[in-house]
Write a protein that holds these residues in place. Structure first.
Motif, short mmCIF file in Angstrom:
data_model
loop_
_atom_site.label_atom_id
_atom_site.label_comp_id
_atom_site.label_asym_id
_atom_site.label_seq_id
_atom_site.Cartn_x
_atom_site.Cartn_y
_atom_site.Cartn_z
N TRP A 89 -0.04 -16.39 1.43
CA TRP A 89 -1.08 -16.76 2.39
C TRP A 89 -0.55 -16.61 3.82
N ILE A 90 -1.47 -16.33 4.75
CA ILE A 90 -1.14 -16.22 6.18
C ILE A 90 -1.85 -17.33 6.93
N LEU A 91 -1.12 -18.09 7.72
CA LEU A 91 -1.71 -19.12 8.57
C LEU A 91 -2.17 -18.44 9.87
N LEU A 92 -3.48 -18.42 10.10
CA LEU A 92 -4.02 -17.71 11.25
C LEU A 92 -4.10 -18.58 12.50
N ILE A 141 -13.29 -2.47 6.28
CA ILE A 141 -12.17 -3.11 6.97
C ILE A 141 -12.64 -3.48 8.36
N GLY A 142 -12.13 -4.59 8.90
CA GLY A 142 -12.55 -4.99 10.23
C GLY A 142 -11.93 -6.31 10.63
N SER A 143 -12.40 -6.85 11.74
CA SER A 143 -11.87 -8.09 12.30
C SER A 143 -12.65 -9.31 11.77
N ILE A 144 -11.99 -10.45 11.79
CA ILE A 144 -12.66 -11.70 11.48
C ILE A 144 -12.67 -12.56 12.73
N GLY A 145 -13.59 -13.49 12.81
CA GLY A 145 -13.65 -14.34 13.99
C GLY A 145 -14.72 -15.40 13.89
N PHE A 146 -14.78 -16.23 14.94
CA PHE A 146 -15.73 -17.34 15.00
C PHE A 146 -16.58 -17.21 16.25
N GLN A 147 -17.85 -17.51 16.11
CA GLN A 147 -18.84 -17.23 17.15
C GLN A 147 -19.03 -18.40 18.12
N ASN A 200 -2.31 -23.82 19.75
CA ASN A 200 -2.76 -22.88 20.77
C ASN A 200 -3.42 -21.69 20.09
N TYR A 201 -3.80 -20.70 20.89
CA TYR A 201 -4.54 -19.56 20.36
C TYR A 201 -3.65 -18.33 20.17
N ASP A 202 -2.40 -18.54 19.85
CA ASP A 202 -1.52 -17.41 19.54
C ASP A 202 -2.13 -16.58 18.42
N GLY A 203 -2.24 -15.26 18.67
CA GLY A 203 -2.79 -14.38 17.67
C GLY A 203 -4.29 -14.17 17.78
N TRP A 204 -4.93 -14.87 18.72
CA TRP A 204 -6.38 -14.79 18.87
C TRP A 204 -6.75 -14.19 20.22
N CYS A 232 -15.64 -20.18 24.98
CA CYS A 232 -14.31 -19.59 24.80
C CYS A 232 -14.08 -18.39 25.71
N GLY A 233 -15.15 -17.87 26.29
CA GLY A 233 -15.02 -16.72 27.19
C GLY A 233 -15.53 -15.42 26.62
N GLY A 234 -15.83 -15.42 25.34
CA GLY A 234 -16.38 -14.24 24.67
C GLY A 234 -17.45 -14.66 23.68
N TYR A 235 -18.01 -13.68 23.00
CA TYR A 235 -19.02 -13.99 21.98
C TYR A 235 -18.37 -14.33 20.65
N ILE A 236 -17.24 -13.67 20.35
CA ILE A 236 -16.49 -13.93 19.13
C ILE A 236 -15.03 -14.17 19.49
N LEU A 237 -14.48 -15.28 19.03
CA LEU A 237 -13.05 -15.54 19.11
C LEU A 237 -12.44 -14.93 17.85
N THR A 238 -11.67 -13.87 18.02
CA THR A 238 -11.27 -13.07 16.86
C THR A 238 -9.75 -12.98 16.71
N TYR A 239 -9.31 -12.88 15.45
CA TYR A 239 -7.88 -12.71 15.18
C TYR A 239 -7.50 -11.26 15.46
N ASN A 240 -6.28 -11.06 15.98
CA ASN A 240 -5.89 -9.73 16.46
C ASN A 240 -5.31 -8.82 15.38
#
Length: 229
Positions: A35-38, A206-212, A43-47, A69-77
């Motif tokens: 498993w990967i801890l995202l 394939i693509g990015s994941i994130g929160f709105q 803090n928002y390291d990796g986001w 948050c400054g964007g529409y989606i806060l997404t993992y990089n």
């Protein structure tokens, strides 16, 4: 066979998580399974924001806060194809947010990614736990505003399943949506390309994941992912 064994290990780790894991940490079993801890809870390291702007929201009590948050989606990089994603979500009342999956184009997440709706509204294709604008959750398994909901989302090829608080609420095969605009209720779904309805089976695998951020406070913690590539 290797993928099947990996999934079994991941599911075992989920069971362990429910009885022993601390917030925003991997259990020993999760680490061993891969498993990967995202989100580290600090803090928002990796986001990043999908629009490239700085993240302006703060971590609150060990949880991500998407509001303003400054964007529409806060997404993992990092992008993922097949995976199991789990997270805990808490909403204010009222609330509208979402868990975005396989975003193909961060400049247009609405039309290139799938959304599991997070909302105080229940029922229908815009209700809590729905595959937004496509299929309603089969049952209302949410705890409501102010309470933590636990999501487990599995995406393998065209098959998407969602378990909310130990209750399966979605089981979708995107290959069944081979016609542009097709969804489970009358009318076309929202997804389009150059103004034309799209077929869900043709989306990128394939693509990015994130929160709105949809102008309501919504908290996310214990964000963990098991890649099945």
């Amino acid at each position: 066979m290797k993928t099947f064994i990996s999934i079994l290990c991941a599911l075992c780790a989920i069971t362990t998580f429910s009885v022993s894991a601390k917030d925003n940490r991997l259990t020993a079993e999760e680490k061993e399974a891969g498993w990967i801890l995202l989100f580290n809870g600090k803090n928002y390291d990796g986001w990043v924001n999908n629009n490239g702007k700085p993240i302006t929201s703060k971590v609150e009590d060990g949880a991500m806060q998407t509001y303003k948050c400054g964007g529409y989606i806060l997404t993992y990089n990092r992008q993922f194809s097949d995976f199991i994603l789990k997270c805990d979500v808490k909403m204010e009342d009222p609330c509208n947010s979402g868990i975005f999956l396989r975003i193909g184009d961060l400049s247009d997440p609405v039309n290139t990614g799938f959304e599991i709706q997070i909302a105080t509204e229940n029922g229908g294709v815009h209700g809590h736990g729905s595959l937004y604008d496509v299929r309603a959750a089969s049952v209302n398994a949410g705890k409501g505003a102010g309470e933590w909901d636990h999501f487990e989302i599995t995406f393998i090829g065209p098959k998407l399943t969602v378990v909310l608080n130990d209750v399966q609420i979605l089981d979708v095969n995107l290959d069944e949506y081979s016609e542009p605009g097709k969804r489970d209720v009358e009318g076309n779904h929202k997804f389009s390309l150059n103004g034309q309805p799209r077929a869900l089976k043709d989306f990128a695998r394939i693509g990015s994941i994130g929160f709105q951020d949809h102008d309501h406070k919504c908290w996310y913690k214990n964000v963990k992912l098991f890649p099945l590539e």
